[in-house]
Write an enzyme that holds these catalytic residues in place. Structure first.
Site, PDB file in Angstrom:
ATOM      1  N   LYS A 179       0.655  -0.917   0.466  1.00 37.88           N
ATOM      2  CA  LYS A 179      -0.066   0.126  -0.088  1.00 37.88           C
ATOM      3  C   LYS A 179       0.884   0.954  -0.180  1.00 37.88           C
ATOM      4  O   LYS A 179       1.311   1.221   1.314  1.00 37.88           O
ATOM      5  CB  LYS A 179      -0.699  -0.127   1.026  1.00 37.88           C
ATOM      6  N   GLU A 254      10.163   1.172  10.780  1.00 40.19           N
ATOM      7  CA  GLU A 254      10.468   2.622  10.345  1.00 40.19           C
ATOM      8  C   GLU A 254      10.388   4.553  10.320  1.00 40.19           C
ATOM      9  O   GLU A 254       9.276   4.344   9.937  1.00 40.19           O
ATOM     10  CB  GLU A 254      11.378   2.540   9.325  1.00 40.19           C
ATOM     11  N   LEU A 255      10.295   4.498  11.573  1.00 41.16           N
ATOM     12  CA  LEU A 255       9.882   5.853  11.694  1.00 41.16           C
ATOM     13  C   LEU A 255      10.108   7.497  11.494  1.00 41.16           C
ATOM     14  O   LEU A 255       9.592   8.637  12.793  1.00 41.16           O
ATOM     15  CB  LEU A 255       8.889   5.363  13.063  1.00 41.16           C
ATOM     16  N   CYS A 288      13.969  10.281   5.931  1.00 44.20           N
ATOM     17  CA  CYS A 288      13.719  10.229   7.939  1.00 44.20           C
ATOM     18  C   CYS A 288      15.188  10.387   8.691  1.00 44.20           C
ATOM     19  O   CYS A 288      15.153  10.850   9.735  1.00 44.20           O
ATOM     20  CB  CYS A 288      13.559   8.720   7.630  1.00 44.20           C
ATOM     21  N   GLU A 387      10.365  15.868  15.488  1.00 46.91           N
ATOM     22  CA  GLU A 387      10.518  16.222  13.848  1.00 46.91           C
ATOM     23  C   GLU A 387       9.361  16.031  12.987  1.00 46.91           C
ATOM     24  O   GLU A 387       8.073  16.297  13.189  1.00 46.91           O
ATOM     25  CB  GLU A 387      10.175  14.471  13.292  1.00 46.91           C
TER      26      GLU A 387
END
Ligand code: TXE
Length: 495
Positions: A179, A254-255, A288, A387
């Site tokens: 997705k 993975e943020l 990121c 972030e």
């Protein structure tokens, strides 16, 4: 207007299809703010169809019967096809997310290396013979694929972040449903033409386009999904982890991060300043691993700041397709608004704006923002802790190694870090002390298929890339063989 837009379909079970509801949504070009294509608005029904297709392909298909060497050949072929079409794919990425064509071209030209690397690993996935501590037992392990993988990706590097999941998942023999972000579906759907051309059997790779709710949530909670690979923001990640509980699917996250870029007094000041520029203004900060906190030693602070501000103020902002442009727009209006809110928060908390902090003029309706540098900030401020995912740098001076390690680690995130020094011992000491999944010394934003990527703490868990990725997409099976000719011993005690 709708009629003039490029019209995409999804790819499920080897077929090009519309959404079950027949609905579509529009994708916009961030450089102009204009719509340019329509994409099927997937539903839970589409997800179910795709997962079942992937499940069937895993259990019973040409793919299920293939040797690892044959699967490796298909992956290699896909890599070759991407190499042939890299330029075109790069343009689709730029049209969708506004990142520089230069950067996307670089990424797309390098992408085949990932498919080739994992193609090479495909037939090197093997178990071990275990020297068991008991007589008459021959014990060995094999490494087996997990089953159906769900991959969920964000908008900042669509095909690169897909590849980190797709290539090892296929090398290990899994099947996959992807997705993409609702902001950037086009390049992945273009990639599916190459998946088809490479000869992957139907159902091995599937794409369902659409929004987090319902597509992402239906996918992550589907009972046939065994593994979820997610890149995106922490809020969606929480939904993903909750969804995974339905089926106890394995998850990697993975943020993103709030990565420190540390300049010591013995660093080359020019290289360090350019490293900071690359870390935060590359991709307009929508990365990121963005080095969004710069810690500069007080002895070289003025010199490095002069170089840094000099280069940042000269950054050419504009059309991401133009070869001279150095910074394009942000991908979505919401991201632009988010950046503006953080800049205001920085000012409200008392940080000083050295440069930028506004939308540039004369660039029409595109979602542009200037490179922005704050100083006189504390590490506790919002702009140093959260972030932003935009071109906003917070600079903080320091005086000792001990102090800067503490500052760098004072963050909920732990994805990457940069260290600039000519002292080898210090470089290694600090690299060891920093809590992050990636440390770059005298370089920044370097990537390779051979090196794993991933974070610690709030930046997520699991690793993508490198040999470790094969472990992420396989599990071991242990087989015990009794070689004895003796009758079975006492059945009521463990052997
Ligand atoms: O990410 P989202 P967004 C950070 C960055 C950014 C913030 C939000 O700080 O400002 O995240 O960005 C899907 N179940 N990063 O909104 O929403 C969604 O459709 C399952 C860091 O773009 O997390 C998309 O495909 N899936 C990052 C994907 O999750 C769901 C890169 C990521 O979208 C879902 C991008 C749900 N309930 C943003 N809800 C990085 N680490 O590189 C949404 N999604």
């Amino acid at each position: 207007m709708e009629n003039q837009l490029k019209r995409y379909q999804m790819y499920i079970g080897g077929q090009w299809v519309d959404s079950a509801s027949g609905e579509t949504f529009t994708s916009f070009n961030p450089a102009t703010g204009e719509p340019w294509c329509t994409v099927p608005k997937g539903t839970a029904e589409d997800v179910d169809r795709a997962v079942r297709a992937a499940g069937k392909a895993f259990e019973d298909s040409a793919w299920a019967k293939m040797t690892y060497t044959q699967r490796g050949k298909l992956l290699r072929r896909l890599g070759d096809l991407i190499a042939e079409r890299a330029e075109e794919l790069a343009v689709y990425e730029t049209l969708d997310n506004g990142k520089l064509l230069r950067e996307m071209r670089g990424q797309l030209k390098y992408l085949p290396e990932y498919y080739h690397y994992f193609a090479g690993l495909a037939d090197k996935i093997h178990g071990e013979t275990l020297p068991i501590d008991k007589p008459d037992l021959f014990v060995f392990s094999t490494r087996e694929p997990l089953g159906v993988v769900a991959a969920i990706t964000p908008w900042n590097s669509p095909l690169y972040l897909t590849t980190l999941k797709l290539a090892p998942a296929l090398a290990a023999g899994n099947t996959i449903v992807i997705k993409p972000s609702e902001v950037t579906s086009a390049s992945l759907l273009e990639l599916m033409r190459l998946v088809e051309e490479a000869g992957f059997p139907p159902g091995v790779v599937n794409v369902v386009t659409g929004f987090g709710d319902p597509v992402g949530s239906a996918l992550t909670s589907h009972p046939w999904v065994n593994r979820i690979a997610f890149t995106g923001g922490p809020e969606s990640a929480r939904h993903v982890v909750r969804g995974s509980a339905e089926n106890f699917a394995r998850v990697s996250l993975e943020l993103g991060g709030k990565s420190p870029n540390i300049v010591f007094e013995d660093a080359d000041p020019y290289n360090a300043a350019m490293g900071i520029v690359a870390g935060i203004f590359g991709a307009a900060g929508q990365s990121c691993v963005a080095g969004s906190r710069a810690f500069i030693h007080a002895d070289v602070y003025d010199k490095v700041m002069e170089l840094l501000v000099g280069r940042a103020s000269g950054i050419k902002i504009g059309d991401p397709l133009a070869s001279e442009t150095e910074m394009g727009p942000l991908a979505i209006p919401g991201q632009l608004q988010r950046v503006e809110e953080y800049v205001q928060a920085g000012l409200d908390e008392g940080a000083r704006l050295v440069f930028g902090g506004r939308r540039p003029e004369g660039l029409g309706k595109g979602w542009y923002y200037t490179p922005t540098i704050f100083e006189d900030a504390s590490n506790q401020m919002k702009i140093a802790q959260e972030e932003i995912f935009g071109p906003v740098l917070t600079v903080i001076p320091f005086r000792s190694e001990e102090e800067v390690v503490k500052l760098a680690n004072e963050s909920k995130y732990g994805l990457a870090a940069g260290i600039w020094t000519s002292h080898v011992g210090k470089a290694h000491r600090v690299a060891k002390a920093i809590r992050a999944g990636i440390v770059w010394i005298n370089t920044y934003r370097s990537i390779s298929p051979i090196a794993p990527i991933g974070g610690v703490k709030f930046s997520g868990y699991g690793r993508e890339g490198g040999w470790e990725a094969i472990y992420e997409y396989t599990q071991s099976k242990v087989v015990w063989v009794n070689t004895s000719t003796e009758p079975m011993p006492d059945p009521f005690i463990m052997r």
